[in-house]
Design an enzyme around this catalytic site. Structure first.
Site, PDB file in Angstrom:
ATOM      1  N   ASP A  47      32.852  47.825  34.301  1.00  0.00           N
ATOM      2  CA  ASP A  47      33.003  48.579  35.553  1.00  0.00           C
ATOM      3  C   ASP A  47      33.434  47.616  36.661  1.00  0.00           C
ATOM      4  OD1 ASP A  47      31.658  51.497  36.661  1.00  0.00           O
ATOM      5  OD2 ASP A  47      32.174  49.962  38.147  1.00  0.00           O
ATOM      6  N   ILE A  48      34.361  48.068  37.501  1.00  0.00           N
ATOM      7  CA  ILE A  48      34.898  47.218  38.562  1.00  0.00           C
ATOM      8  C   ILE A  48      33.866  46.967  39.670  1.00  0.00           C
ATOM      9  CG2 ILE A  48      35.886  48.990  40.099  1.00  0.00           C
ATOM     10  CD1 ILE A  48      38.515  47.346  40.040  1.00  0.00           C
ATOM     11  N   HIS A 104      33.373  59.481  31.118  1.00  0.00           N
ATOM     12  CA  HIS A 104      32.982  58.086  30.889  1.00  0.00           C
ATOM     13  C   HIS A 104      31.472  57.974  30.799  1.00  0.00           C
ATOM     14  CE1 HIS A 104      33.419  58.767  35.221  1.00  0.00           C
ATOM     15  NE2 HIS A 104      32.405  57.932  35.389  1.00  0.00           N
ATOM     16  N   LEU A 105      31.079  57.117  29.877  1.00  0.00           N
ATOM     17  CA  LEU A 105      29.669  56.800  29.667  1.00  0.00           C
ATOM     18  C   LEU A 105      29.404  55.434  30.295  1.00  0.00           C
ATOM     19  CD1 LEU A 105      26.910  57.014  28.115  1.00  0.00           C
ATOM     20  CD2 LEU A 105      28.120  56.013  26.160  1.00  0.00           C
ATOM     21  N   HIS A 106      28.461  55.379  31.242  1.00  0.00           N
ATOM     22  CA  HIS A 106      28.033  54.093  31.790  1.00  0.00           C
ATOM     23  C   HIS A 106      26.993  53.509  30.837  1.00  0.00           C
ATOM     24  CE1 HIS A 106      29.462  54.870  36.047  1.00  0.00           C
ATOM     25  NE2 HIS A 106      29.301  56.128  35.677  1.00  0.00           N
ATOM     26  N   ASN A 124      27.603  60.914  34.479  1.00  0.00           N
ATOM     27  CA  ASN A 124      27.579  61.759  35.670  1.00  0.00           C
ATOM     28  C   ASN A 124      28.580  62.899  35.471  1.00  0.00           C
ATOM     29  OD1 ASN A 124      25.796  59.966  36.996  1.00  0.00           O
ATOM     30  ND2 ASN A 124      27.507  58.664  37.612  1.00  0.00           N
TER      31      ASN A 124
HETATM   32  P1  5GP Z   1      31.241  58.005  38.247  1.00  0.00           P
HETATM   33  O1  5GP Z   1      30.604  58.040  39.595  1.00  0.00           O
HETATM   34  O2  5GP Z   1      32.483  58.867  38.178  1.00  0.00           O
HETATM   35  O3  5GP Z   1      30.273  58.282  37.142  1.00  0.00           O
HETATM   36  O4  5GP Z   1      31.662  56.496  38.020  1.00  0.00           O
HETATM   37  C1  5GP Z   1      32.960  56.006  38.149  1.00  0.00           C
HETATM   38  C2  5GP Z   1      32.879  54.514  37.901  1.00  0.00           C
HETATM   39  O5  5GP Z   1      34.186  54.033  37.698  1.00  0.00           O
HETATM   40  C3  5GP Z   1      32.283  53.728  39.069  1.00  0.00           C
HETATM   41  O6  5GP Z   1      31.138  53.007  38.630  1.00  0.00           O
HETATM   42  C4  5GP Z   1      33.428  52.826  39.510  1.00  0.00           C
HETATM   43  O7  5GP Z   1      32.987  51.536  39.916  1.00  0.00           O
HETATM   44  C5  5GP Z   1      34.299  52.758  38.275  1.00  0.00           C
HETATM   45  N1  5GP Z   1      35.718  52.563  38.536  1.00  0.00           N
HETATM   46  C6  5GP Z   1      36.497  53.267  39.404  1.00  0.00           C
HETATM   47  N2  5GP Z   1      37.755  52.825  39.379  1.00  0.00           N
HETATM   48  C7  5GP Z   1      37.787  51.814  38.477  1.00  0.00           C
HETATM   49  C8  5GP Z   1      38.848  50.961  38.007  1.00  0.00           C
HETATM   50  O8  5GP Z   1      40.004  51.033  38.417  1.00  0.00           O
HETATM   51  N3  5GP Z   1      38.505  50.023  37.083  1.00  0.00           N
HETATM   52  C9  5GP Z   1      37.233  49.912  36.598  1.00  0.00           C
HETATM   53  N4  5GP Z   1      37.017  48.958  35.691  1.00  0.00           N
HETATM   54  N5  5GP Z   1      36.228  50.706  37.008  1.00  0.00           N
HETATM   55  C10 5GP Z   1      36.495  51.651  37.941  1.00  0.00           C
END
Ligand code: 5GP
Ligand code: ZN
Length: 115
Positions: free
Chosen positions: A33-34, A102-104, A89
């Site tokens: 994650d970025i 996506h799975l964290h 989420n």
């Molecule tokens: P969500 O809130 O949709 O569950 O999480 C999205 C996740 O994607 C966030 O933790 C965010 O930091 C990550 N993310 C968003 N854009 C990018 C990207 O361009 N590259 C990477 N590696 N992670 C991203």
């Protein structure tokens, strides 16, 4: 739709946006994650565009199983030995920001974990 040209994670799958990949096969991709919430914070995604868990059907059961089962293997590879969590989420009230499933998978020493 298997590829959404406006989707940031589809662009990562296609190599149009760089990412720190840790695993890839024909179905799934895992990368850091970025903006990590934990010492080790990975995202595991299907390569095919699926917007969210709200779009998942029985046909995706094996794919989801593969994504979930990858978490422990990757944490072990990255030296996380003391536990981790899996989070998905879904939708606005679920805190979803990127509409490509996506799975964290988050691990590492615990002080980061609140709530
Ligand atoms: P969500 O809130 O949709 O569950 O999480 C999205 C996740 O994607 C966030 O933790 C965010 O930091 C990550 N993310 C968003 N854009 C990018 C990207 O361009 N590259 C990477 N590696 N992670 C991203
Ligand atoms: Zn996508």
């Amino acid at each position: 739709m298997s590829h959404d040209p406006n989707c940031i994670f589809c662009k990562i799958v296609a190599g149009q946006i760089p990412s720190k990949k840790v695993f890839e096969d024909e179905d799934v991709l895992a990368f850091h994650d970025i903006n990590p919430w934990a010492p080790v914070h990975l995202l595991v995604i299907p390569k095919r565009h699926i917007a969210s868990m709200a779009d998942v059907t029985d046909a995706e059961a094996a794919l989801l199983g593969k994504m979930v089962a990858l978490g422990p293997k990757l944490m072990k590879d990255l030296g996380v030995t003391n536990g981790f969590r899996h989070v998905i989420n879904t939708g606005p009230d679920g805190g979803q920001e990127v509409y490509h499933l996506h799975l964290h998978v988050m691990g590492g020493p615990r002080p980061w974990l609140k709530g």
